[in-house]
Scaffold this motif. Structure first.
Motif, short mmCIF file in Angstrom:
data_model
loop_
_atom_site.label_atom_id
_atom_site.label_comp_id
_atom_site.label_asym_id
_atom_site.label_seq_id
_atom_site.Cartn_x
_atom_site.Cartn_y
_atom_site.Cartn_z
N TYR A 217 -7.24 -6.31 23.70
CA TYR A 217 -6.04 -5.74 24.35
C TYR A 217 -6.37 -4.31 24.20
O TYR A 217 -5.99 -3.55 25.06
N ALA A 218 -7.14 -3.76 23.25
CA ALA A 218 -7.31 -2.26 23.29
C ALA A 218 -8.27 -2.02 24.39
O ALA A 218 -7.97 -0.75 25.24
N VAL A 219 -9.13 -2.74 24.82
CA VAL A 219 -10.12 -2.30 25.88
C VAL A 219 -9.29 -2.33 27.19
O VAL A 219 -9.49 -1.67 28.11
N ILE A 220 -8.19 -3.31 27.52
CA ILE A 220 -7.60 -3.32 28.77
C ILE A 220 -6.65 -2.10 28.63
O ILE A 220 -6.55 -1.50 29.66
N VAL A 221 -6.05 -1.91 27.55
CA VAL A 221 -5.20 -0.62 27.33
C VAL A 221 -6.15 0.68 27.81
O VAL A 221 -5.49 1.53 28.42
N PHE A 222 -7.43 0.60 27.40
CA PHE A 222 -8.18 1.81 27.47
C PHE A 222 -8.53 1.70 28.97
O PHE A 222 -8.40 3.02 29.57
N ILE A 223 -8.75 0.76 29.62
CA ILE A 223 -9.07 0.83 31.00
C ILE A 223 -8.00 1.23 31.99
O ILE A 223 -7.85 2.10 32.75
N TYR A 224 -6.81 0.82 31.62
CA TYR A 224 -5.58 1.31 32.25
C TYR A 224 -5.27 2.66 32.00
O TYR A 224 -4.71 3.24 33.22
N GLY A 225 -5.36 2.82 30.89
CA GLY A 225 -5.25 4.59 30.84
C GLY A 225 -6.28 5.34 31.64
O GLY A 225 -5.80 6.35 32.14
N SER A 226 -7.43 5.09 31.82
CA SER A 226 -8.48 5.76 32.49
C SER A 226 -8.07 5.56 33.96
O SER A 226 -8.15 6.55 34.70
N VAL A 227 -7.40 4.48 34.51
CA VAL A 227 -7.11 4.42 35.77
C VAL A 227 -5.75 5.57 35.98
O VAL A 227 -5.89 5.99 36.89
N VAL A 228 -4.96 5.42 34.94
CA VAL A 228 -3.75 6.40 35.31
C VAL A 228 -4.35 7.79 35.06
O VAL A 228 -4.01 8.64 35.92
N LEU B 255 -10.39 10.46 30.16
CA LEU B 255 -10.78 10.11 28.82
C LEU B 255 -9.50 10.25 28.08
O LEU B 255 -8.86 9.52 27.17
N VAL B 256 -9.03 11.27 28.10
CA VAL B 256 -7.62 11.90 27.28
C VAL B 256 -6.55 10.97 27.40
O VAL B 256 -5.95 10.30 26.78
N ALA B 257 -6.50 10.50 28.86
CA ALA B 257 -5.24 9.53 29.45
C ALA B 257 -5.66 8.33 28.77
O ALA B 257 -4.67 7.50 28.10
N ALA B 258 -6.63 7.72 28.77
CA ALA B 258 -7.31 6.50 28.07
C ALA B 258 -6.96 6.33 26.64
O ALA B 258 -6.26 5.40 26.13
N LEU B 259 -7.37 7.63 25.91
CA LEU B 259 -7.03 7.78 24.78
C LEU B 259 -5.66 7.83 24.21
O LEU B 259 -5.00 7.30 23.06
N ALA C 295 -3.40 6.38 26.04
CA ALA C 295 -2.73 5.06 26.13
C ALA C 295 -2.95 4.05 24.72
O ALA C 295 -2.29 3.28 24.25
N LEU C 296 -4.26 4.08 24.35
CA LEU C 296 -4.51 3.55 23.02
C LEU C 296 -3.66 3.94 21.72
O LEU C 296 -3.36 3.11 21.13
N GLN C 297 -3.49 5.33 21.88
CA GLN C 297 -2.97 5.81 20.72
C GLN C 297 -1.42 5.23 20.83
O GLN C 297 -0.95 4.91 19.50
N VAL C 298 -0.67 5.36 21.70
CA VAL C 298 0.73 4.85 21.91
C VAL C 298 0.72 3.27 21.61
O VAL C 298 1.77 2.95 20.89
N ALA C 299 -0.38 2.64 22.26
CA ALA C 299 -0.27 1.12 21.88
C ALA C 299 -0.45 0.99 20.71
O ALA C 299 0.32 -0.14 19.84
N PHE C 300 -1.30 1.67 19.85
CA PHE C 300 -1.52 1.42 18.43
C PHE C 300 -0.36 1.71 17.74
O PHE C 300 0.10 0.94 16.68
#
Length: 156
Positions: free
Chosen positions: A5-16, A81-85, A87-92
């Motif tokens: 899930y973390a990888v998926i969230v990171f990928i979606y965050g980078s797309v955003v 990268l900042v957007a992906a991180l 997204a990860l931070q919010v998900a965690f």
């Protein structure tokens, strides 16, 4: 949260983040964020899909346009990268919930505002006004993570 899930969230965050770059580049120029497709900032060549993969394309092309070989700002992968991180931070912190989506959207808006303000000294109303409403709405959400400010604090 599992690593998958973390990888998926990171990928979606980078797309955003890639879309945030479009907003950062076009909003101060009062251009459409939908059309035309992304192009090289120097020569104007329309980018192929494989030249527009968040984080990876910039690295693969070594920060240069495939057509004119001019340098492309490292700001592009940095925003992704900042957007992906983010997204990860919010998900965690908040889990994978609808409330997390609203909180992440607010964070994404802040990224766009910070970069536009840094380069152009403006804060576009098209982001700030909906951001105020979204920020006030987020204060009323139940949170399973860190406590959110109260509505009274947000209004102040």
């Amino acid at each position: 949260m599992s690593w998958e899930y973390a990888v998926i969230v990171f990928i979606y965050g980078s797309v955003v983040g890639s879309f945030l770059n479009v907003c950062i580049h076009r909003l101060p120029l009062e251009k459409s964020i939908i059309r035309p497709r992304s192009s090289c900032p120097t020569c104007g060549t329309i980018l192929s899909w494989y030249d527009n993969i968040p984080l990876l394309s910039w690295l693969w092309l070594r920060g240069r346009c495939r057509n004119c070989q001019q340098g492309i700002s490292p700001l592009y992968p940095l925003v992704e990268l900042v957007a992906a991180l983010l997204a990860l931070q919010v998900a965690f912190f908040f889990g994978l919930t609808w409330n997390s989506l609203w909180i992440a959207l607010l964070g994404f808006a802040f990224i766009v505002l910070v970069v536009i303000d840094f380069y152009h000294y403006i804060l576009p109303d098209v982001i700030t006004l909906p951001g105020i409403i979204l920020g006030l709405m987020v204060t009323g959400l139940p949170s399973s993570g860190p406590p959110l400010p109260t509505l009274e604090d947000a209004l102040i």
